[in-house]
Write a protein that holds these residues in place. Structure first.
Motif, PDB file in Angstrom:
ATOM      1  N   GLY B 282    -123.915  51.720 -26.555  1.00 47.84           N
ATOM      2  CA  GLY B 282    -122.428  52.172 -27.771  1.00 47.84           C
ATOM      3  C   GLY B 282    -123.316  52.037 -28.750  1.00 47.84           C
ATOM      4  N   PHE B 283    -122.535  52.490 -30.324  1.00 46.80           N
ATOM      5  CA  PHE B 283    -122.961  52.104 -31.594  1.00 46.80           C
ATOM      6  C   PHE B 283    -122.129  50.810 -32.386  1.00 46.80           C
ATOM      7  N   CYS B 284    -122.463  50.455 -33.266  1.00 50.01           N
ATOM      8  CA  CYS B 284    -121.736  49.372 -33.779  1.00 50.01           C
ATOM      9  C   CYS B 284    -122.539  50.614 -35.636  1.00 50.01           C
ATOM     10  N   ASN B 285    -122.377  49.661 -37.049  1.00 50.98           N
ATOM     11  CA  ASN B 285    -122.396  49.765 -37.716  1.00 50.98           C
ATOM     12  C   ASN B 285    -123.015  48.791 -38.786  1.00 50.98           C
ATOM     13  N   GLY B 286    -122.669  47.403 -37.964  1.00 51.93           N
ATOM     14  CA  GLY B 286    -123.568  46.109 -38.659  1.00 51.93           C
ATOM     15  C   GLY B 286    -122.290  46.040 -39.479  1.00 51.93           C
ATOM     16  N   PHE B 287    -122.701  45.430 -40.485  1.00 49.44           N
ATOM     17  CA  PHE B 287    -121.581  44.277 -41.780  1.00 49.44           C
ATOM     18  C   PHE B 287    -121.121  44.748 -42.772  1.00 49.44           C
ATOM     19  N   TYR B 288    -121.838  46.680 -42.928  1.00 51.15           N
ATOM     20  CA  TYR B 288    -121.694  47.211 -44.190  1.00 51.15           C
ATOM     21  C   TYR B 288    -120.235  47.374 -44.703  1.00 51.15           C
ATOM     22  N   PHE B 289    -119.462  47.515 -43.656  1.00 51.32           N
ATOM     23  CA  PHE B 289    -118.249  47.581 -44.217  1.00 51.32           C
ATOM     24  C   PHE B 289    -117.495  46.617 -44.186  1.00 51.32           C
ATOM     25  N   GLY B 290    -118.481  45.566 -43.963  1.00 52.71           N
ATOM     26  CA  GLY B 290    -117.292  44.694 -43.711  1.00 52.71           C
ATOM     27  C   GLY B 290    -116.360  43.786 -42.498  1.00 52.71           C
ATOM     28  N   LYS B 291    -116.623  44.906 -41.712  1.00 48.48           N
ATOM     29  CA  LYS B 291    -115.768  44.057 -40.443  1.00 48.48           C
ATOM     30  C   LYS B 291    -117.261  43.571 -39.915  1.00 48.48           C
ATOM     31  N   SER B 292    -116.455  43.082 -38.886  1.00 50.33           N
ATOM     32  CA  SER B 292    -117.615  41.802 -37.104  1.00 50.33           C
ATOM     33  C   SER B 292    -118.746  43.070 -37.150  1.00 50.33           C
ATOM     34  N   GLY B 293    -119.921  42.483 -37.078  1.00 51.97           N
ATOM     35  CA  GLY B 293    -120.494  43.837 -36.761  1.00 51.97           C
ATOM     36  C   GLY B 293    -121.219  44.660 -35.621  1.00 51.97           C
ATOM     37  N   ARG B 294    -120.437  44.208 -34.987  1.00 53.79           N
ATOM     38  CA  ARG B 294    -120.467  44.440 -33.592  1.00 53.79           C
ATOM     39  C   ARG B 294    -119.359  46.157 -33.103  1.00 53.79           C
ATOM     40  N   LEU B 295    -118.861  46.129 -34.308  1.00 55.92           N
ATOM     41  CA  LEU B 295    -117.452  47.569 -34.622  1.00 55.92           C
ATOM     42  C   LEU B 295    -118.026  48.508 -34.888  1.00 55.92           C
ATOM     43  N   TYR B 296    -117.651  49.553 -34.435  1.00 52.90           N
ATOM     44  CA  TYR B 296    -118.087  51.066 -35.628  1.00 52.90           C
ATOM     45  C   TYR B 296    -116.697  51.688 -37.110  1.00 52.90           C
ATOM     46  N   VAL B 297    -117.416  51.845 -37.347  1.00 55.61           N
ATOM     47  CA  VAL B 297    -116.707  52.698 -38.421  1.00 55.61           C
ATOM     48  C   VAL B 297    -116.939  53.871 -38.688  1.00 55.61           C
ATOM     49  N   ASP B 298    -115.890  54.453 -38.084  1.00 54.05           N
ATOM     50  CA  ASP B 298    -116.506  55.862 -38.105  1.00 54.05           C
ATOM     51  C   ASP B 298    -115.251  56.457 -39.859  1.00 54.05           C
ATOM     52  N   ALA B 299    -116.347  57.911 -39.900  1.00 60.60           N
ATOM     53  CA  ALA B 299    -116.853  58.818 -40.968  1.00 60.60           C
ATOM     54  C   ALA B 299    -115.350  58.605 -41.865  1.00 60.60           C
ATOM     55  N   MET B 300    -113.966  58.543 -40.596  1.00 56.01           N
ATOM     56  CA  MET B 300    -112.519  58.649 -41.508  1.00 56.01           C
ATOM     57  C   MET B 300    -111.982  57.139 -41.319  1.00 56.01           C
ATOM     58  N   GLY B 301    -112.944  56.142 -41.620  1.00 58.09           N
ATOM     59  CA  GLY B 301    -112.060  54.921 -41.138  1.00 58.09           C
ATOM     60  C   GLY B 301    -111.615  54.047 -40.181  1.00 58.09           C
ATOM     61  N   ASN B 302    -111.773  55.038 -38.807  1.00 55.87           N
ATOM     62  CA  ASN B 302    -110.995  54.185 -37.719  1.00 55.87           C
ATOM     63  C   ASN B 302    -111.926  53.398 -37.320  1.00 55.87           C
ATOM     64  N   ILE B 303    -111.790  51.321 -36.858  1.00 61.17           N
ATOM     65  CA  ILE B 303    -112.364  51.430 -36.145  1.00 61.17           C
ATOM     66  C   ILE B 303    -112.439  51.600 -34.772  1.00 61.17           C
ATOM     67  N   HIS B 304    -113.924  50.873 -33.793  1.00 61.98           N
ATOM     68  CA  HIS B 304    -114.092  51.701 -32.640  1.00 61.98           C
ATOM     69  C   HIS B 304    -114.730  50.027 -31.659  1.00 61.98           C
ATOM     70  N   GLU B 305    -114.605  49.567 -31.223  1.00 62.47           N
ATOM     71  CA  GLU B 305    -114.502  48.677 -30.368  1.00 62.47           C
ATOM     72  C   GLU B 305    -115.970  48.731 -30.138  1.00 62.47           C
TER      73      GLU B 305
END
Lengths: 264, 305
Positions: B282-305
């Protein structure tokens, strides 16, 4: 002459630590130092710490090792300036830019580069000396022969760990904590290392599977103590602001025992 | 806006197995362990071949250097840089300040890129590094995208962003592949060629010997519009822990997406769907959005484990 620096997270610990034989103490400033578990002392408490330590001829180092957002560096420099004005013996910092700002803007400061700066070799030491630091804390990866070279070619004070928890991932080269749990374990942003690396993991490699624990070992300079002294080490650090007073006193006593040549 | 997409090639086997066409530039070598089998920064003939091969194809080539050198490693790092300069390298990547100091003194006109393990967190560091000949930085992966943008704007320095692939999150002192050699039966230098997957409570990590990587693939395809508007133009895609075929395909998708969106096109869902096929965990976004690096923030701002 070398000295031993012990951690103090609570002023209530201070007399016990000094009685055990510490030559100085280090602590964090609340809000600017790593550790949510070991929060650091408030400015007023640091003032008291300084008075009590300096009366007894003991050193006080303050770690401001949480690296702020670029837009907040001025506030950190103000705190450094305040602490230097108060009379602390050294400020421990964790990032090249912060070090360079502090040296430039806070005259007469004595800045130490933290182990988090990742200083591993003679040219690293020369780089930080060029920046203007007075001391460096080295990882246990740097052996006495290499420390000797650093002492020979620089005028830096060299601090090494006498006691530490030796994690699997190198100091200053780890963002595993915030990768897994941002907000509590982001060490350089004021969080606290909870040794998340040493948890139990299931492993899988090319069809081979099993369970493993990444190594987390207690590290103490014992047999090699004399080699570190001969290399010219100035300060021995006891890691562990999270430890209780009994444990810190015990380690300081062991240091005294070894340093007085009474065996390991 | 001229963009650069680059990647890291650790050895000749990887170079020969990958499609280089969509990339503009390459870092050669393996900065996390000098003993890595076939390490292009350590083997002169392989280094010469790879530089010459890539330059012939019109690509820029950067030598990467060992990230955690002790004093005893320094002479051979300088020899390696000297060789690479003779072979026509375009820049050198540095993660260590001692190595930076040495390169700046020995090769004052050589372009230097500071890598992610140099722990760059503030604009003050970047401004200082200009005095040492640094022309490009990769801030520590722990930073948010707005912090990186601020650092770039305040310092005027070229900034490289990780766009896709596993995130390097730690370098260990000892080799994990050797710690588990009893289980795998593999010893140095071949042990770390096969990445090890570590799992715990839904967390997943990868290990390659002394390097700990994210288990998930960093993926910024959904956020390219934001990246473009912020004016970033130098991107890295990591794939050195994967099959070499992976990296060329991933780069082609990003190349198409970046060019299309820069010329006024809109985001296409199939880009992400295609990338997902190459991802094992699966995907993550790293730290770009200020979250734990393993999480994925989508374009709507929703956070996915």
């Amino acid at each position: 002459m070398y000295k031993v620096m012990a951690p103090v997270r609570d002023l209530g610990y201070l007399d016990g630590i000094l009685e055990a034989g510490a030559d100085g103490v280090y602590t964090g400033l609340q809000g600017s130092s790593r550790g949510r578990v070991c929060e650091g002392l408030q400015e007023k408490e640091i003032e008291e710490l300084l008075i009590r330590c300096h009366k007894k001829g003991k050193l006080v180092h303050i770690a401001l090792n949480a690296i702020p957002d670029s837009r907040l560096t001025d506030k950190l420099i103000e705190k450094i300036s305040y602490l230097v004005g108060m009379g602390v013996d050294a400020i421990i910092l964790n990032e090249v830019g912060i070090v360079s700002l502090a040296v430039k803007r806070v005259p007469y400061s004595s800045i130490f580069a933290s182990v988090g700066c990742g200083i591993l070799n003679i040219d690293d030491a020369l780089f930080f000396e060029d920046l203007g630091v007075r001391g460096i804390t080295l990882s246990w990866m740097v052996d006495p022969e290499e420390i000797y070279e650093i002492k020979r070619r620089t005028s830096l004070k060299v601090e090494v760990f006498f006691y530490a928890l030796r994690e699997f991932i190198q100091r200053g080269k780890c963002i595993l904590g915030p990768y897994l749990m941002r907000g509590t374990t982001d060490l350089r942003r004021g969080g606290n290392c909870i040794n998340i690396c040493s948890a139990r993991y299931e492993i899988n490699s090319n069809g081979n599977s099993g369970v493993c624990l990444l190594p987390l070992e207690e590290y103490m300079v014992t047999d090699a103590f004399k080699s570190y002294i001969e290399a010219g080490v100035d300060l021995f650090k006891i890691q562990g602001r999270e430890f209780n007073i009994e444990k810190i006193r015990k380690i300081v006593s062991i240091f005294r025992h070894i340093s007085e040549g009474r065996g390991n | 806006m001229k963009i650069e997409i680059n990647t890291l090639i650790p050895d000749l086997h990887f170079l020969k197995g990958m499609d280089i066409s969509a990339f503009d530039a390459f870092y050669i070598g393996f900065p996390f362990c000098r003993k890595f089998e076939g390490n292009l920064s350590e083997i002169p003939e392989d280094m010469e071949f790879s530089i010459s091969y890539l330059k012939d194809k019109g690509k820029r080539v950067y030598l990467t250097t060992y990230a955690t050198p002790l004093t005893r490693d320094l002479d051979s790092i300088i020899e390696s840089v000297e060789r690479a300069v003779q072979y026509g390298i375009d820049a050198v990547e540095v993660h260590n300040y001692g190595v930076l100091r040495m390169i700046n003194r020995n090769f004052p006109s050589l372009r230097i890129h500071m890598g992610s393990f140099a722990n760059i967190y503030t604009d003050a560091t970047v401004i200082k590094l200009k005095e040492y000949g640094v022309k490009r930085v990769t801030p520590n992966y722990e930073l948010r995208i707005d912090e990186i943008e601020y650092i770039r704007d305040k310092s005027g320095m070229e900034v490289e962003l990780l766009l896709h692939g596993k995130i390097p999150i730690g370098i260990s002192e000892s080799c994990f592949s050797l710690e588990i050699a009893e289980k795998t039966g593999k010893l140095c230098p071949e042990a770390c060629k096969q990445a090890v997957v570590l799992r715990r409570d839904g967390w997943v990590l990868r290990n390659m010997g002394t390097l700990m990587l994210s288990g998930k693939d960093m993926c910024m395809i959904e956020h390219l519009n934001m990246i473009n508007k912020a004016g970033f133009s130098i991107f890295r895609i990591n794939g050195f822990s994967e099959n070499p075929a992976y990296i060329g395909s991933v780069c082609r998708i990003y190349r198409e997406a970046l060019e299309e969106m820069l010329s006024g096109g809109i985001y296409k869902r199939e880009w992400k769907e295609e990338l997902y096929k190459y991802s094992t965990d699966g995907f993550c976004n790293g730290f770009y959005f200020g979250k734990s690096g393993r999480l994925y923030v989508d374009a709507m701002g929703n956070i996915h484990e």
